[in-house]
Write a protein that holds these residues in place. Sequence first.
Motif, PDB file in Angstrom:
ATOM      1  N   GLU A   1      38.639  39.556  46.155  1.00  0.00           N
ATOM      2  CA  GLU A   1      37.778  38.379  46.112  1.00  0.00           C
ATOM      3  C   GLU A   1      36.906  38.443  44.861  1.00  0.00           C
ATOM      4  O   GLU A   1      36.365  39.500  44.525  1.00  0.00           O
ATOM      5  CB  GLU A   1      36.895  38.311  47.352  1.00  0.00           C
ATOM      6  N   VAL A   2      36.776  37.308  44.182  1.00  0.00           N
ATOM      7  CA  VAL A   2      35.942  37.215  42.987  1.00  0.00           C
ATOM      8  C   VAL A   2      34.858  36.172  43.236  1.00  0.00           C
ATOM      9  O   VAL A   2      35.148  35.044  43.643  1.00  0.00           O
ATOM     10  CB  VAL A   2      36.773  36.817  41.750  1.00  0.00           C
ATOM     11  N   PHE A   3      33.601  36.563  43.001  1.00  0.00           N
ATOM     12  CA  PHE A   3      32.459  35.676  43.213  1.00  0.00           C
ATOM     13  C   PHE A   3      31.847  35.347  41.855  1.00  0.00           C
ATOM     14  O   PHE A   3      31.085  36.147  41.296  1.00  0.00           O
ATOM     15  CB  PHE A   3      31.429  36.340  44.123  1.00  0.00           C
ATOM     16  N   GLU A   4      32.188  34.191  41.300  1.00  0.00           N
ATOM     17  CA  GLU A   4      31.638  33.771  40.014  1.00  0.00           C
ATOM     18  C   GLU A   4      30.149  33.493  40.130  1.00  0.00           C
ATOM     19  O   GLU A   4      29.702  32.843  41.081  1.00  0.00           O
ATOM     20  CB  GLU A   4      32.350  32.511  39.527  1.00  0.00           C
ATOM     21  N   HIS A   5      29.411  33.991  39.135  1.00  0.00           N
ATOM     22  CA  HIS A   5      27.953  33.790  39.129  1.00  0.00           C
ATOM     23  C   HIS A   5      27.338  34.246  40.447  1.00  0.00           C
ATOM     24  O   HIS A   5      26.303  33.727  40.878  1.00  0.00           O
ATOM     25  CB  HIS A   5      27.604  32.325  38.857  1.00  0.00           C
ATOM     26  N   PHE A   6      28.021  35.209  41.119  1.00  0.00           N
ATOM     27  CA  PHE A   6      27.545  35.765  42.380  1.00  0.00           C
ATOM     28  C   PHE A   6      27.403  34.701  43.467  1.00  0.00           C
ATOM     29  O   PHE A   6      26.580  34.829  44.386  1.00  0.00           O
ATOM     30  CB  PHE A   6      26.212  36.507  42.185  1.00  0.00           C
ATOM     31  N   ASN A   7      28.201  33.669  43.367  1.00  0.00           N
ATOM     32  CA  ASN A   7      28.172  32.576  44.345  1.00  0.00           C
ATOM     33  C   ASN A   7      29.086  32.923  45.515  1.00  0.00           C
ATOM     34  O   ASN A   7      30.313  33.000  45.373  1.00  0.00           O
ATOM     35  CB  ASN A   7      28.619  31.280  43.675  1.00  0.00           C
ATOM     36  N   THR A   8      28.501  33.118  46.689  1.00  0.00           N
ATOM     37  CA  THR A   8      29.287  33.519  47.859  1.00  0.00           C
ATOM     38  C   THR A   8      29.906  32.334  48.587  1.00  0.00           C
ATOM     39  O   THR A   8      30.681  32.520  49.521  1.00  0.00           O
ATOM     40  CB  THR A   8      28.396  34.298  48.851  1.00  0.00           C
ATOM     41  N   ALA A   9      29.581  31.119  48.164  1.00  0.00           N
ATOM     42  CA  ALA A   9      30.068  29.933  48.887  1.00  0.00           C
ATOM     43  C   ALA A   9      31.549  29.685  48.656  1.00  0.00           C
ATOM     44  O   ALA A   9      32.270  29.279  49.573  1.00  0.00           O
ATOM     45  CB  ALA A   9      29.258  28.706  48.469  1.00  0.00           C
ATOM     46  N   ASN A  10      32.024  29.927  47.425  1.00  0.00           N
ATOM     47  CA  ASN A  10      33.422  29.627  47.088  1.00  0.00           C
ATOM     48  C   ASN A  10      34.082  30.797  46.369  1.00  0.00           C
ATOM     49  O   ASN A  10      34.320  30.741  45.147  1.00  0.00           O
ATOM     50  CB  ASN A  10      33.497  28.369  46.209  1.00  0.00           C
ATOM     51  N   PRO A  11      34.363  31.869  47.073  1.00  0.00           N
ATOM     52  CA  PRO A  11      35.023  32.998  46.417  1.00  0.00           C
ATOM     53  C   PRO A  11      36.464  32.661  46.031  1.00  0.00           C
ATOM     54  O   PRO A  11      37.135  31.875  46.705  1.00  0.00           O
ATOM     55  CB  PRO A  11      34.981  34.098  47.488  1.00  0.00           C
ATOM     56  N   LEU A  12      36.914  33.245  44.931  1.00  0.00           N
ATOM     57  CA  LEU A  12      38.305  33.118  44.515  1.00  0.00           C
ATOM     58  C   LEU A  12      39.082  34.276  45.135  1.00  0.00           C
ATOM     59  O   LEU A  12      38.617  35.417  45.116  1.00  0.00           O
ATOM     60  CB  LEU A  12      38.413  33.158  42.992  1.00  0.00           C
ATOM     61  N   LEU A  13      40.245  34.004  45.667  1.00  0.00           N
ATOM     62  CA  LEU A  13      41.020  35.016  46.375  1.00  0.00           C
ATOM     63  C   LEU A  13      42.336  35.271  45.656  1.00  0.00           C
ATOM     64  O   LEU A  13      43.075  34.338  45.327  1.00  0.00           O
ATOM     65  CB  LEU A  13      41.287  34.568  47.812  1.00  0.00           C
ATOM     66  N   PHE A  14      42.638  36.548  45.390  1.00  0.00           N
ATOM     67  CA  PHE A  14      43.835  36.931  44.661  1.00  0.00           C
ATOM     68  C   PHE A  14      44.541  38.078  45.388  1.00  0.00           C
ATOM     69  O   PHE A  14      43.938  38.790  46.185  1.00  0.00           O
ATOM     70  CB  PHE A  14      43.488  37.395  43.239  1.00  0.00           C
ATOM     71  N   ASN A  15      45.806  38.279  45.046  1.00  0.00           N
ATOM     72  CA  ASN A  15      46.521  39.498  45.417  1.00  0.00           C
ATOM     73  C   ASN A  15      46.384  40.481  44.270  1.00  0.00           C
ATOM     74  O   ASN A  15      46.228  40.078  43.111  1.00  0.00           O
ATOM     75  CB  ASN A  15      47.999  39.209  45.674  1.00  0.00           C
ATOM     76  N   TYR A  16      46.473  41.772  44.571  1.00  0.00           N
ATOM     77  CA  TYR A  16      46.423  42.753  43.487  1.00  0.00           C
ATOM     78  C   TYR A  16      47.437  43.873  43.737  1.00  0.00           C
ATOM     79  O   TYR A  16      47.865  44.116  44.870  1.00  0.00           O
ATOM     80  CB  TYR A  16      45.011  43.334  43.332  1.00  0.00           C
ATOM     81  N   LEU A  17      47.794  44.539  42.648  1.00  0.00           N
ATOM     82  CA  LEU A  17      48.699  45.686  42.708  1.00  0.00           C
ATOM     83  C   LEU A  17      48.251  46.680  41.651  1.00  0.00           C
ATOM     84  O   LEU A  17      48.012  46.293  40.500  1.00  0.00           O
ATOM     85  CB  LEU A  17      50.147  45.254  42.453  1.00  0.00           C
ATOM     86  N   VAL A  18      48.122  47.940  42.030  1.00  0.00           N
ATOM     87  CA  VAL A  18      47.718  48.981  41.088  1.00  0.00           C
ATOM     88  C   VAL A  18      48.970  49.683  40.569  1.00  0.00           C
ATOM     89  O   VAL A  18      49.738  50.258  41.346  1.00  0.00           O
ATOM     90  CB  VAL A  18      46.781  50.003  41.765  1.00  0.00           C
ATOM     91  N   THR A  19      49.195  49.610  39.260  1.00  0.00           N
ATOM     92  CA  THR A  19      50.348  50.264  38.638  1.00  0.00           C
ATOM     93  C   THR A  19      49.964  50.802  37.271  1.00  0.00           C
ATOM     94  O   THR A  19      49.370  50.087  36.463  1.00  0.00           O
ATOM     95  CB  THR A  19      51.531  49.290  38.464  1.00  0.00           C
ATOM     96  N   ASP A  20      50.277  52.053  37.022  1.00  0.00           N
ATOM     97  CA  ASP A  20      50.136  52.651  35.692  1.00  0.00           C
ATOM     98  C   ASP A  20      48.748  52.391  35.095  1.00  0.00           C
ATOM     99  O   ASP A  20      48.617  51.870  33.984  1.00  0.00           O
ATOM    100  CB  ASP A  20      51.223  52.101  34.757  1.00  0.00           C
ATOM    101  N   LYS A  21      47.698  52.750  35.833  1.00  0.00           N
ATOM    102  CA  LYS A  21      46.312  52.603  35.405  1.00  0.00           C
ATOM    103  C   LYS A  21      45.953  51.154  35.089  1.00  0.00           C
ATOM    104  O   LYS A  21      45.116  50.886  34.205  1.00  0.00           O
ATOM    105  CB  LYS A  21      46.025  53.500  34.200  1.00  0.00           C
ATOM    106  N   THR A  22      46.575  50.240  35.790  1.00  0.00           N
ATOM    107  CA  THR A  22      46.334  48.817  35.570  1.00  0.00           C
ATOM    108  C   THR A  22      46.159  48.119  36.912  1.00  0.00           C
ATOM    109  O   THR A  22      46.895  48.376  37.856  1.00  0.00           O
ATOM    110  CB  THR A  22      47.501  48.167  34.806  1.00  0.00           C
ATOM    111  N   LEU A  23      45.166  47.240  36.969  1.00  0.00           N
ATOM    112  CA  LEU A  23      44.958  46.396  38.138  1.00  0.00           C
ATOM    113  C   LEU A  23      45.591  45.044  37.834  1.00  0.00           C
ATOM    114  O   LEU A  23      45.098  44.288  36.999  1.00  0.00           O
ATOM    115  CB  LEU A  23      43.460  46.244  38.428  1.00  0.00           C
TER     116      LEU A  23
END
Length: 242
Positions: free
Chosen positions: A181-203
């Motif tokens: 979850e990403v909260f732009e400008h620390f705004n908790t009202a509309n978080p952005l939701l993503f999938n993630y995968l950790v590979t080779d020291k990369t998010l």
Amino acid sequence: MLKTFVFACLFLVISQACNTNKSTSEQTKTPIRKEFLYGVWWLDSVSNGALNSEALCITRDDQFHIFSHSTGNELVSYGCYKNQKLFNQYDMEYPVISLDSDQLVIRDEYNQTTCYYQKSIHKNVEKELAESMDNHRLRGQLLGWWKFNGPSEDTKPDPYIKPEFYNKPFAWYIREDGRAEVFEHFNTANPLLFNYLVTDKTLNIREGCLVTFVHILTVSENKLTVAVPHDTISLERITRFN
């Protein structure tokens, strides 16, 4: 006469059923050559229709490890292979059946499901296992809440990179279920939701077909430094974002 005929038919049906069950049982108990098992196997499908992404590594010391890409490259199961079964860390056993030279079937009798795996012929299992373990450990370090107070004054926004990652203040919540979850400008009202995968020291942060690669430079208990195009930024760990 009629009764005799009926009993004869029933006897033939029961005999055939017994022979079929015996044949099936013998088939599942046919020894699998160990050299066939060794390698990297990718989960192809599950009988219950679940859409999981997993990698199964079986090494020559008869040890196995299963990594879930659906939860970011988490080590979800490990143990040993013996007597045509996988025994995991909780001593739960899973029968293993081979269909052909590149297909493996693992029966989960606890959840009444069957998992079908496809063998990868281009993967070195020892190398894949070592890299997957590194990814699993890094994932564990990244889990939780991170806060970025904003770019430095001399940083120029890059219009080709999604701005929420470093062009403005934000908070990250890296969840255990493979979502971020990403909260732009620390705004908790509309978080952005993503999938993630950790590979080779990369998010790898994914939104549909779009993937943003965030390279991990250093990570400690309280500080995370990452490289993004044209800049390096630091985030601080927080207990929770309110």
